[in-house]
Design an enzyme around this catalytic site. Structure first.
Site, mmCIF file in Angstrom:
data_model
loop_
_atom_site.group_PDB
_atom_site.id
_atom_site.type_symbol
_atom_site.label_atom_id
_atom_site.label_comp_id
_atom_site.label_asym_id
_atom_site.label_seq_id
_atom_site.Cartn_x
_atom_site.Cartn_y
_atom_site.Cartn_z
ATOM 1 N N SER A 73 -15.177 -6.925 -30.332
ATOM 2 C CA SER A 73 -14.849 -6.238 -29.104
ATOM 3 C C SER A 73 -15.184 -4.751 -29.115
ATOM 4 C CB SER A 73 -13.360 -6.400 -28.802
ATOM 5 O OG SER A 73 -12.579 -5.756 -29.804
ATOM 6 N N LYS A 133 -12.663 4.248 -29.625
ATOM 7 C CA LYS A 133 -12.547 3.023 -28.822
ATOM 8 C C LYS A 133 -11.430 3.212 -27.807
ATOM 9 C CE LYS A 133 -11.971 -2.023 -29.469
ATOM 10 N NZ LYS A 133 -11.754 -3.100 -30.451
ATOM 11 N N SER A 166 -13.781 -7.522 -34.932
ATOM 12 C CA SER A 166 -14.265 -6.597 -33.897
ATOM 13 C C SER A 166 -14.858 -5.297 -34.390
ATOM 14 C CB SER A 166 -13.134 -6.271 -32.932
ATOM 15 O OG SER A 166 -13.023 -7.302 -32.003
#
Ligand code: GLN
Length: 489
Positions: free
Chosen positions: A147, A72, A171
């Site tokens: 997210s 990420k 997330s």
């Protein structure tokens, strides 16, 4: 079976047996990315040359030896961009490695690719990325969750064998549920946050996405442990998180929190989760009804604590030492104002303003302090529940993946996407989402027959009880085929 379809476990076995080389694995991934990522948009950037150089040196005898892992774009890798999904950090290159990156490498893995996300991890759909939205591999007109939407979509779309994400309020688990993969949020303090760009420091935790619970356990084995660079990482022995896999559920008491089956959730989600709970019972689990009475306050408390912490954490993005800087400011105040106005997107600004408000004198006691007290009550709810059961089972998300654009004008509706995941962060416990079925998306935009969309089942475990959490999730997973389904891209 294509190379990109392999689990981490199977890929590693083939690498170790020298049936494949780490470069083969990387090339298979890169050609898969070239063919499907123009549609999915999971990646923000990749440095294939650096990854190839690293793969060529990889020691395949190590537990993750030669396995590429997607990251990420909020976790620092030396020399790579780290945008946090924001324009604010666009020109930035990381001057150091996050601890999880050093640990992945020590286990032989090759960090490869930077995955899309909501700006500074604020969002539930990846539409708050300053670059482009990521699309759900099961239906490209829908969101992948957020997210960590890029991390989940990449695993589901076979553009990564496994990835790392971060979970502040859901997330990891929510996008895993909506994309049909497995996502694990470790206990707060299990994994070092050093080198993770902070959103809300008392809630943030890094964790893995994969296509099997075993793979999640292997990644957790690699990244866990006390780190002197993160004072909130705890000095608890690192278990082998795959140790208890392969057992049934005899002797396991599963709590069903009644507050997690609310009116208004998608009936298909409810039905799939109820069927999954029956399946757990047939595997030997004893079901116990549980109440977590302060659940209704979790979303409200989270949006006070998380915004308060983010308003402090994001103060560092002022254009002085790194990141975006406004052109030709008149004076220092103008420099700060324009740098932050230009660099941050609207959701980030909304949260900084809200967080500054709840911390300001006169409001601190009414909002922030009260929220902290209710947070304690929420934590106590879980502690009481775990006296009666070994883990809780409930839905991960109340809905199937929604359409791109459907909630962007309604922040409150967007915030409710995490209604079942947020309390775990407030309590600091561990949680995992595993696929438990599909729902049919209803109508709209020329969809005559409806599309199949994944549903996630969430297990919530006691602090530092990840080995048992994965045993439970793994027993369920292995008794079904849901995790094997792949989107037709
Ligand atoms: N969707 C939640 C939020 O917008 C959680 C995000 C996260 O876990 N990083 O804050």
């Amino acid at each position: 079976m294509e190379i990109f379809d392999l689990s981490v476990t199977d890929l590693q076995a083939r690498l170790r047996a020298k049936e494949l080389s780490p470069l083969d694995a990387l090339d298979a991934l890169e050609s898969r990315i070239a063919s499907v990522d123009p549609k999915v948009g999971a990646y923000l950037s990749r440095d294939l040359e650096a990854a190839r150089a690293e793969a060529a040196q990889a020691d395949v005898s190590l537990p993750l030896g030669g396995v590429p892992i997607g990251i990420k774009d909020v976790i620092n890798v030396l020399g790579q961009p780290c945008t946090a999904g924001s324009k604010m950090l666009e020109p930035f290159r990381s001057p150091y490695n996050a601890t999880v990156i050093a640990k992945l490498r020590a286990a032989g893995a090759v960090p490869f690719g930077r995955l899309n996300m909501d700006e500074f991890a604020m969002g539930s759909s990846t539409e708050n990325s300053a670059y482009h939205p990521t699309r759900n591999p099961w239906d490209l007109s829908r969101i992948p969750g957020g997210s960590s939407g890029g991390s989940a979509a990449a695993v589901a779309a076979r553009e990564a064998f496994a990835t790392l994400g971060s979970d502040t309020g859901g997330s990891i688990r929510q996008p895993a549920a909506l994309c049909g993969c497995i996502g694990l949020k470790p206990t707060y303090g299990r994994v070092s946050r050093y080198g993770l760009i902070a959103f809300a420091s008392s809630l943030d935790q890094i964790g893995p996405f994969a296509r099997t619970t075993r793979d999640c356990g292997m990644l957790l084995n690699a990244i866990s442990g006390r780190d002197p660079m993160d004072s909130t990482s705890l000095d608890q022995p690192v278990d082998d998180y795959t140790r208890l896999l392969g057992r049934d559920l005899k002797g396991i008491r599963l709590g069903i929190p009644k507050e997690y089956f609310v009116d208004g959730m998608d009936p298909q989600v409810k039905a799939a989760v109820e069927a999954a709970i029956k399946q757990c019972e047939s595997l030997g689990a004893e079901l116990v009804e549980i109440s977590l009475p302060h659940t209704e306050y979790a979303v409200g408390v989270y949006y006070i604590i998380a915004t308060a912490e983010c308003s402090a954490n994001l103060a560092r993005f002022d254009g002085v030492r790194y990141g975006h800087r406004a052109d030709a400011p008149k004076d220092l105040l103008d420099h700060y104002k324009r740098t932050r106005e230009e660099g941050f997107g609207s959701e980030v600004k909304r949260r900084i303003i809200l967080g500054t408000y709840v911390l300001s004198s006169g409001y601190y006691d009414a909002y922030y302090l009260r929220a902290q007290k209710v947070r304690t009550l929420i934590r106590q709810d879980f502690a009481a529940a775990y006296e009666k059961c070994d883990a809780l089972v409930c839905p991960t998300s109340p809905d199937l993946a929604f359409k791109l654009g459907e909630r962007t004008d309604d922040p409150l509706k967007m915030y409710l996407a995490d209604i079942f995941t947020i309390a775990a962060n407030l309590a600091g416990i561990c949680g995992v989402s595993v696929p438990c079925g599909f729902g049919i998306a209803k109508g709209g935009d020329g969809e005559k027959d409806g599309v199949r969309l994944p549903i996630g089942l969430q297990f919530l475990g006691k602090p530092f009880d990840e080995a048992r959490l994965l045993r439970i999730a793994g027993a369920y997973e292995q008794s079904t085929d849901w995790h094997k389904a792949a989107p037709a891209l």
